[in-house]
Write a protein that holds these residues in place. Structure first.
Motif: not given
Length: 298
Positions: A33-38, A45-47, A66-67, A199-204
């Motif tokens: 799964l490749l994320p987009g945007g930022s 996580d949920r998917m 991020s990491r 919540a931590e992911a949103v901050q990252r």
């Protein structure tokens, strides 16, 4: 709830110029799964938790986010580089050469498409959800101007101004393009309680916005795919379009892409960010697409 969404394992993969952080859940054929945007791996996580019963689900932080650390300073990011990052991760996680499926959203969908062009023999199915490719707009120059203006707004006034510019531009209708087909039923908003992990992911991901706006947005949206190479892999391609996207500029390239590449076109719950708006319903739709033995890639 936080525990059941945590990955089974995490890792760091050394690639040229960077170290890729990635997370893995489940067992079975590999699904990347490749994320987009930022966004980073946390957006899925949920998917991923819902798909790990059938697949080995891998997610990653793109280089510079991020990491996933880049050697030296962050410069303009290129689709081809991130595509090769994804390929190296696939080879690391599935060294036996087994079937691999890839899902990408937004700029991640552009990476997925480039991966299909470069390594079609390695992929079983590619699902590209609303890749914002300006070359597939009825007026490509309009798209280039929009994304350049977003970057200019960021440089002049910061993240908030850039996001406002983007929202205004994307919400403008595209009257010269055919509308995305409407559906009778819409996916209801799923009431979810945000976990500490989320919540931590949103901050990252918010902290990644400067990199996205300065170094990713224009170069990725302006990426040109080899149409002949893409068509050769078209039987493996499914293009996703949000049920609620309408004539949003990011949705317009989808039907055109499916037509040119010869791939399938499937509606997914929600809009451009449906995978985070409706993760359960989105995962269910993705599952049906990946298991469909009558469509592309069968």
């Amino acid at each position: 709830m936080a525990d059941h969404m945590a990955p089974d394992r995490t890792g760091h993969l050394e690639v040229p110029g960077a170290t890729l952080y990635h997370e893995v859940r489940g067992e079975g054929p590999l699904l990347l799964l490749l994320p987009g945007g930022s966004a980073d791996a946390g957006i899925y996580d949920r998917m991923a938790a819902r798909l790990a019963d059938r697949w080995t689900v891998a997610t990653l932080d793109p280089r510079g986010y991020s990491r996933s650390l880049i050697d030296g300073g962050t410069g303009e990011q290129r689709v081809a580089v991130q595509s090769e990052d994804a390929y190296r991760l696939i080879e690391s996680l599935a060294p036996d050469g087994g079937p691999v499926s890839v899902f990408g959203a937004s700029s991640g969908a552009i990476v997925a498409l480039d991966l299909l062009v470069r390594h079609p023999e390695r992929l079983h199915r590619v699902v590209a959800h609303e890749p914002p490719l300006v070359e597939l707009l009825p007026d490509p120059e309009r798209g280039r101007r929009l994304f350049a203006s977003v970057r200019d707004s960021f440089r002049a006034e910061g993240v908030a101004a850039a996001l406002a510019t983007m929202t205004e531009g994307l919400m403008a209708s595209a009257p010269s393009s055919p509308p995305v087909r409407e559906t009778a039923a819409r996916t209801e908003t799923e009431p979810v309680e945000q976990t500490v992990r989320e919540a931590e992911a949103v901050q990252r991901m918010h902290a990644n916005l400067p990199v996205f706006l300065e170094h990713v947005l224009c170069s990725f949206s302006g990426h040109a795919l080899d149409p002949e190479a893409l068509a050769r892999g078209g039987r493996k391609l499914v293009v996703g379009v949000g049920e609620e996207s309408g004539t949003l500029l990011t949705a317009v390239p989808g039907p055109r892409l499916a037509d040119r590449a010869g791939g399938g076109l499937v509606e997914f719950p929600g809009g451009h960010t449906g995978s985070s708006e409706h993760p359960e319903a989105f995962a269910a739709r993705l599952r049906s697409v990946l298991l469909d033995r009558t469509g592309p890639g069968a």
